[in-house]
Design a protein around this motif. Sequence first.
Motif, PDB file in Angstrom:
ATOM      1  N   GLU A  63       7.927  -0.277  -6.133  1.00 39.09           N
ATOM      2  CA  GLU A  63       7.387   0.313  -7.068  1.00 39.09           C
ATOM      3  C   GLU A  63       7.746   2.052  -6.950  1.00 39.09           C
ATOM      4  O   GLU A  63       7.945   2.796  -5.946  1.00 39.09           O
ATOM      5  CB  GLU A  63       5.613   0.421  -6.822  1.00 39.09           C
ATOM      6  CG  GLU A  63       5.080  -0.513  -6.745  1.00 39.09           C
ATOM      7  CD  GLU A  63       5.143  -1.204  -4.857  1.00 39.09           C
ATOM      8  OE1 GLU A  63       4.723  -0.285  -4.191  1.00 39.09           O
ATOM      9  OE2 GLU A  63       5.538  -1.875  -5.021  1.00 39.09           O
ATOM     10  N   ARG A  89       0.590  -4.453  -9.276  1.00 41.42           N
ATOM     11  CA  ARG A  89       0.920  -2.606  -8.878  1.00 41.42           C
ATOM     12  C   ARG A  89       2.128  -2.586 -10.006  1.00 41.42           C
ATOM     13  O   ARG A  89       2.589  -1.383 -10.378  1.00 41.42           O
ATOM     14  CB  ARG A  89       1.256  -3.154  -7.842  1.00 41.42           C
ATOM     15  CG  ARG A  89       0.077  -2.767  -6.978  1.00 41.42           C
ATOM     16  CD  ARG A  89      -0.420  -3.697  -5.095  1.00 41.42           C
ATOM     17  NE  ARG A  89      -0.869  -2.947  -4.445  1.00 41.42           N
ATOM     18  CZ  ARG A  89      -1.466  -3.996  -4.416  1.00 41.42           C
ATOM     19  NH1 ARG A  89      -1.215  -5.081  -4.415  1.00 41.42           N
ATOM     20  NH2 ARG A  89      -2.639  -3.750  -3.864  1.00 41.42           N
ATOM     21  N   SER A  92       1.247  -0.769 -13.362  1.00 44.33           N
ATOM     22  CA  SER A  92       0.249  -0.235 -13.617  1.00 44.33           C
ATOM     23  C   SER A  92       1.741   1.657 -13.289  1.00 44.33           C
ATOM     24  O   SER A  92       1.870   2.286 -13.584  1.00 44.33           O
ATOM     25  CB  SER A  92      -0.361   0.092 -12.187  1.00 44.33           C
ATOM     26  OG  SER A  92      -0.650   1.441 -11.995  1.00 44.33           O
ATOM     27  N   TYR A  93       3.253   1.241 -12.201  1.00 43.47           N
ATOM     28  CA  TYR A  93       3.914   2.048 -11.244  1.00 43.47           C
ATOM     29  C   TYR A  93       4.837   2.120 -12.712  1.00 43.47           C
ATOM     30  O   TYR A  93       5.140   3.515 -13.844  1.00 43.47           O
ATOM     31  CB  TYR A  93       4.511   1.725 -10.835  1.00 43.47           C
ATOM     32  CG  TYR A  93       3.842   2.234  -9.361  1.00 43.47           C
ATOM     33  CD1 TYR A  93       3.822   3.379  -8.550  1.00 43.47           C
ATOM     34  CD2 TYR A  93       2.707   1.292  -8.553  1.00 43.47           C
ATOM     35  CE1 TYR A  93       2.857   4.289  -7.848  1.00 43.47           C
ATOM     36  CE2 TYR A  93       2.777   1.961  -8.031  1.00 43.47           C
ATOM     37  CZ  TYR A  93       2.714   2.804  -6.741  1.00 43.47           C
ATOM     38  OH  TYR A  93       1.757   3.494  -5.827  1.00 43.47           O
ATOM     39  N   TRP A 104      -4.994   4.601 -11.973  1.00 45.11           N
ATOM     40  CA  TRP A 104      -5.466   4.305 -10.594  1.00 45.11           C
ATOM     41  C   TRP A 104      -6.292   2.911 -10.544  1.00 45.11           C
ATOM     42  O   TRP A 104      -6.331   1.972  -9.469  1.00 45.11           O
ATOM     43  CB  TRP A 104      -6.178   5.618  -9.573  1.00 45.11           C
ATOM     44  CG  TRP A 104      -5.399   6.714  -9.238  1.00 45.11           C
ATOM     45  CD1 TRP A 104      -4.804   7.756 -10.359  1.00 45.11           C
ATOM     46  CD2 TRP A 104      -4.135   6.025  -8.195  1.00 45.11           C
ATOM     47  NE1 TRP A 104      -3.907   8.397  -9.915  1.00 45.11           N
ATOM     48  CE2 TRP A 104      -3.459   7.955  -8.943  1.00 45.11           C
ATOM     49  CE3 TRP A 104      -4.306   5.145  -7.964  1.00 45.11           C
ATOM     50  CZ2 TRP A 104      -2.503   7.547  -8.180  1.00 45.11           C
ATOM     51  CZ3 TRP A 104      -3.119   6.087  -6.825  1.00 45.11           C
ATOM     52  CH2 TRP A 104      -2.179   7.371  -6.489  1.00 45.11           C
ATOM     53  N   LEU A 107      -4.087   0.023  -9.908  1.00 50.46           N
ATOM     54  CA  LEU A 107      -4.113  -0.237  -8.570  1.00 50.46           C
ATOM     55  C   LEU A 107      -5.026  -1.040  -7.791  1.00 50.46           C
ATOM     56  O   LEU A 107      -4.961  -1.372  -6.754  1.00 50.46           O
ATOM     57  CB  LEU A 107      -3.095   0.716  -8.055  1.00 50.46           C
ATOM     58  CG  LEU A 107      -2.144   1.240  -8.247  1.00 50.46           C
ATOM     59  CD1 LEU A 107      -2.096   2.527  -8.154  1.00 50.46           C
ATOM     60  CD2 LEU A 107      -1.124   0.918  -8.092  1.00 50.46           C
ATOM     61  N   ASP A 111      -5.807  -5.121  -5.959  1.00 48.94           N
ATOM     62  CA  ASP A 111      -5.871  -4.702  -3.950  1.00 48.94           C
ATOM     63  C   ASP A 111      -7.093  -5.521  -4.544  1.00 48.94           C
ATOM     64  O   ASP A 111      -6.914  -6.607  -3.355  1.00 48.94           O
ATOM     65  CB  ASP A 111      -6.910  -3.318  -4.453  1.00 48.94           C
ATOM     66  CG  ASP A 111      -5.948  -2.883  -3.691  1.00 48.94           C
ATOM     67  OD1 ASP A 111      -4.823  -2.918  -2.819  1.00 48.94           O
ATOM     68  OD2 ASP A 111      -6.026  -1.204  -3.176  1.00 48.94           O
TER      69      ASP A 111
END
Length: 190
Positions: A63, A89, A92-93, A104, A107, A111
């Motif tokens: 990422e 993830r 998101s990146y 965020w 992310l 998690d």
Amino acid sequence: MAYTSERPPNAESSDQLRARIPGWGADLDPKHRPSVPKLQWQDDRSGAHWDFPERQPEKQPRERSIEHAFLTPVFGTSCPPKGLSGVLRRYSYRKYSEGRAAHWLLLLAADRVDAWESHLRSFATLRPDNPITETGVLSEFTRHGVASRVGRRRADVKHHLVDPVLVAGPWVLVAGLLTAAIKTLVRRRG
């Protein structure tokens, strides 16, 4: 540029710094520096013996924030993305800047998905997760759980009623869904 060996310009000259800060530049004279024989300073460089640092090989795609042109020369791979959480993830990146809340929040969601992937993976082992013992619920009854909360002015008391719902809720939900699925299968066969 951040990863080059060019020396950044000084904001103030040595004379200005010496006038403003008592004792500044006390080690400028080579006679006062014990490391002088080892130093081979280049006036136009920062002391690095490279123009750009050697890059760590990227064995699998990592990422990288869209604000940066490339990964830093050295990066960690302690937890490479995998499964659905890895997809979240990477998305998101790839899609959002680090300055956006969506980045965020995705992310955080990744998690949580990763935690559930780990729980589900544990059921394929000889020692699956045990939410009763691993969450510390039993210590509430054996280690003065209630007494440690009453009259102590603890800041975390406000969310104690929500904690069991957050910890046990997903397990109860999964157990309920499994029970409903098994009942449906039994009815269809019978």
